[in-house]
Write an enzyme that holds these catalytic residues in place. Structure first.
Site, PDB file in Angstrom:
ATOM      1  N   LYS A 192      20.949 -10.058 -27.876  1.00 16.75           N
ATOM      2  CA  LYS A 192      21.414 -10.928 -26.801  1.00 16.75           C
ATOM      3  C   LYS A 192      21.096 -10.293 -25.457  1.00 16.75           C
ATOM      4  O   LYS A 192      21.723  -9.314 -25.055  1.00 16.75           O
ATOM      5  CB  LYS A 192      22.918 -11.185 -26.897  1.00 16.75           C
ATOM      6  CG  LYS A 192      23.417 -12.151 -25.803  1.00 16.75           C
ATOM      7  CD  LYS A 192      24.818 -11.857 -25.387  1.00 16.75           C
ATOM      8  CE  LYS A 192      25.229 -12.566 -24.117  1.00 16.75           C
ATOM      9  NZ  LYS A 192      24.340 -12.376 -22.969  1.00 16.75           N
ATOM     10  N   GLY A 245      27.168  -1.776 -20.925  1.00 19.16           N
ATOM     11  CA  GLY A 245      27.761  -2.643 -19.914  1.00 19.16           C
ATOM     12  C   GLY A 245      29.083  -2.091 -19.425  1.00 19.16           C
ATOM     13  O   GLY A 245      29.303  -0.878 -19.402  1.00 19.16           O
ATOM     14  N   GLY A 250      33.352  -3.261 -23.243  1.00 22.77           N
ATOM     15  CA  GLY A 250      33.327  -2.256 -24.290  1.00 22.77           C
ATOM     16  C   GLY A 250      34.643  -2.183 -25.035  1.00 22.77           C
ATOM     17  O   GLY A 250      34.677  -2.074 -26.277  1.00 22.77           O
ATOM     18  N   GLU A 267      27.629   2.314 -24.367  1.00 20.89           N
ATOM     19  CA  GLU A 267      27.286   3.059 -23.150  1.00 20.89           C
ATOM     20  C   GLU A 267      27.900   2.265 -22.010  1.00 20.89           C
ATOM     21  O   GLU A 267      27.438   1.183 -21.666  1.00 20.89           O
ATOM     22  CB  GLU A 267      25.769   3.193 -23.010  1.00 20.89           C
ATOM     23  CG  GLU A 267      25.340   4.273 -22.035  1.00 20.89           C
ATOM     24  CD  GLU A 267      25.135   3.726 -20.639  1.00 20.89           C
ATOM     25  OE1 GLU A 267      26.083   3.846 -19.819  1.00 20.89           O
ATOM     26  OE2 GLU A 267      24.060   3.206 -20.360  1.00 20.89           O
ATOM     27  N   CYS A 303      25.066   2.613 -13.934  1.00 19.89           N
ATOM     28  CA  CYS A 303      26.293   3.304 -14.310  1.00 19.89           C
ATOM     29  C   CYS A 303      26.186   4.813 -14.135  1.00 19.89           C
ATOM     30  O   CYS A 303      27.197   5.487 -13.944  1.00 19.89           O
ATOM     31  CB  CYS A 303      26.671   2.967 -15.743  1.00 19.89           C
ATOM     32  SG  CYS A 303      25.316   3.085 -16.911  1.00 19.89           S
ATOM     33  N   GLU A 402      34.584   2.184 -10.524  1.00 19.29           N
ATOM     34  CA  GLU A 402      33.150   1.907 -10.470  1.00 19.29           C
ATOM     35  C   GLU A 402      32.907   0.651  -9.639  1.00 19.29           C
ATOM     36  O   GLU A 402      33.362  -0.436  -9.982  1.00 19.29           O
ATOM     37  CB  GLU A 402      32.592   1.724 -11.878  1.00 19.29           C
ATOM     38  CG  GLU A 402      31.086   1.565 -11.895  1.00 19.29           C
ATOM     39  CD  GLU A 402      30.519   1.478 -13.293  1.00 19.29           C
ATOM     40  OE1 GLU A 402      29.429   2.028 -13.528  1.00 19.29           O
ATOM     41  OE2 GLU A 402      31.162   0.843 -14.154  1.00 19.29           O
TER      42      GLU A 402
END
Length: 502
Positions: A192, A245, A250, A267, A303, A402
């Site tokens: 995806k 992402g 996650g 990740e 990230c 973040e």
């Protein structure tokens, strides 16, 4: 003059995107489509099929058949190696085309598409690297531990059907880091792509089909996270989920995996520090490196970017001066223009989010430069000026959360102990950098930093080097031997060699 990318759309030859299920390209079952708007101009660029849970069912069923009764999991190593190398060569041959498609997807400029970590060449190297592991995924033959004459052996076998969920920011590398080890190990895949970066990924898939991948081994369902991503990560016939992402998604994947105990590789986010010591070999270069990572190319939407600069008080003013100079050199606009070095934010939602953090930061630090949305011919795009906050306390929101935009928080420190404590004072642990001329300090500090990857006076991603995070930056690693092993299950086999052991 209003900025437009439409002429590039025509020259690249962009076509409507379709699903790939069991070797057949076609529309979504319900006929739904998604219109992609370019982040630099707001213009509609193209349409692709927007799948549903039913499309995911079809794709997973195809992958299941290809794994359970197809040839790929038992294909001879030499054949699998040859196909992966052949695909790597196709990627390199189509590098210019793929970079142009990426510029239409996420507006990463062509000038940045050659930087190794975001390049097509890096993706090709990942496939070449994992092709080299195909005939080396062996187990062990162990001597008897108890009495008797017998063999104790281990084998590595492919894990099964893999759901690979990609973000929009680095499609080439992240496609390769998930698909290459999965295929090398003998798994089948349902992919995806992000709805904000689909066309370049579909072309990568087309080239993989051209390389000779059997039907059903790789299937693609395009569309938004809801319903496509949710249906994929919760599907009972998916054996493993590999996702890159946000931390929030996650966490949802971990929750969804509990029902069937899916294997999971994640990740996730980061708030990576760069530690600039007073003896840094070149403070100006350190500042340019840090600011460049936060502003160039992806405009801070990475990230692993060093979005916290921890700077020794001896070189603090020098660092800030050089950082401002680097920020002033960043250029925006048409991603096909060789003079443009950075991208807009991916969509309006992210634009509003970043501007909200900047507004919050004005009460948490001293705004040195930037802080505003760019106007003029860029007004229709999601552009934010490179933004630097100085004198930030490490507990501040802009130093802890973040932001995923071109925003750098600069925090002063007085000695090594304080620097390490500040660096580790975060929920994340993806990457870190340090700048020092002292080799002993470099090793001493790098060992103490709670981060998956540490760069000393520089930073690079390598195909054979594991990449991933500590703490809430994820689970597992991508790259190297550990990555391909994550797509296998370890089986133990016991064989008696005499009747006494039977």
């Amino acid at each position: 003059m209003t900025l437009t990318v439409q002429p590039h759309r025509e020259s690249v030859g962009l076509k409507a995107g379709r699903l790939l299920i069991d070797g057949q390209w076609g529309p979504a079952r319900e006929g739904a489509t998604w219109t992609h708007h370019h982040p630099a101009t707001g213009e509609p660029i193209g349409e692709f099929a927007s799948g549903s849970a039913a499309d995911v069912d079809d794709a997973v069923a195809a992958a299941r058949r290809a794994f359970d009764s197809g040839a790929w999991p038992s294909t001879r190593a030499g054949q699998r190696i040859a196909l992966l190398h052949r695909y790597a060569d196709l990627l390199r041959a189509h590098a210019d085309e793929l970079r142009a498609l990426q510029a239409l997807d996420n507006s990463v400029p062509l000038s940045f598409g050659g930087i190794y970590a975001t390049s097509v060449g890096a993706a090709a190297d990942v496939f070449d690297h994992h092709a080299g592991w195909v005939d080396k995924l062996g187990g062990q033959t162990l001597p008897p531990y108890q009495g008797g004459d017998h063999l104790a052996m281990t084998f590595r076998e492919p894990i099964g059907v893999v759901a690979a969920v990609l973000p929009w920011n680095a499609p080439f590398l992240l496609f390769a880091q998930k698909v290459a080890p999965a295929l090398a190990a003998g798994c089948t895949v349902v992919l995806k792509p992000s709805e904000y970066c689909t066309f370049s990924v579909l072309r990568m898939v087309e080239l993989l089909v051209e390389a000779g991948l059997p039907d059903g081994v790789l299937n693609v369902v395009t569309g938004p996270g809801d319903p496509v991503g949710e249906a994929l990560i919760t599907h009972p016939d998916v054996d493993k989920v590999s996702f890159t992402g946000s931390w929030a998604v996650g966490k949802r994947i971990v929750e969804a995996s509990a029902g069937t105990l899916k294997r999971v590789s994640l990740e996730l986010g980061g708030k990576s520090p760069a530690l600039v010591f007073g003896d840094a070999p070149n403070v100006g270069l350190a500042a340019a490196t840090v600011v460049g990572a936060v502003t160039m190319g992806l405009s801070g939407q990475a990230c692993v970017a060093n979005t916290r600069a921890l700077v020794h008080r001896e070189v603090y003013d020098e660092f800030l001066g050089a950082a401002q100079g680097m920020a002033a050199a960043i250029t925006y606009g048409d991603p096909f223009d060789a003079g443009v070095v950075s991208a807009p934010l991916i969509n309006e939602r992210q634009l509003e989010r970043v501007l909200g953090y900047i507004e919050r930061g004005k009460s948490e630090g001293r705004l040195v430069t930037g802080g505003e949305r760019l106007g003029g011919e860029l007004a229709a795009g999601n552009f934010v000026a490179p933004t630097i906050f100085a004198d930030v306390d490490n507990s501040a929101t802009i130093a802890q959360e973040e932001i995923f935009g071109p925003v750098l928080a600069v925090v002063p420190f007085s000695d090594e102990e304080e620097a390490v404590a500040l660096a580790n004072d975060t929920q994340y642990g993806l990457g870190a950098g340090l700048f020092t001329a002292d080799v002993q300090r470099a090793f001493r500090v790098s060992r103490r930093l709670r981060a998956g990857t540490v760069g000393i006076n520089g930073f690079q991603i390598e195909p054979h080097l594991p990449f991933g995070g500590f703490k809430q930056s994820g689970l597992g690693r991508e790259g190297g031997q550990s990555a391909i092993e994550a797509y296998t299950e370890l089986k133990s086999v016991f064989l008696p060699l005499t009747e006494e052991m039977m």
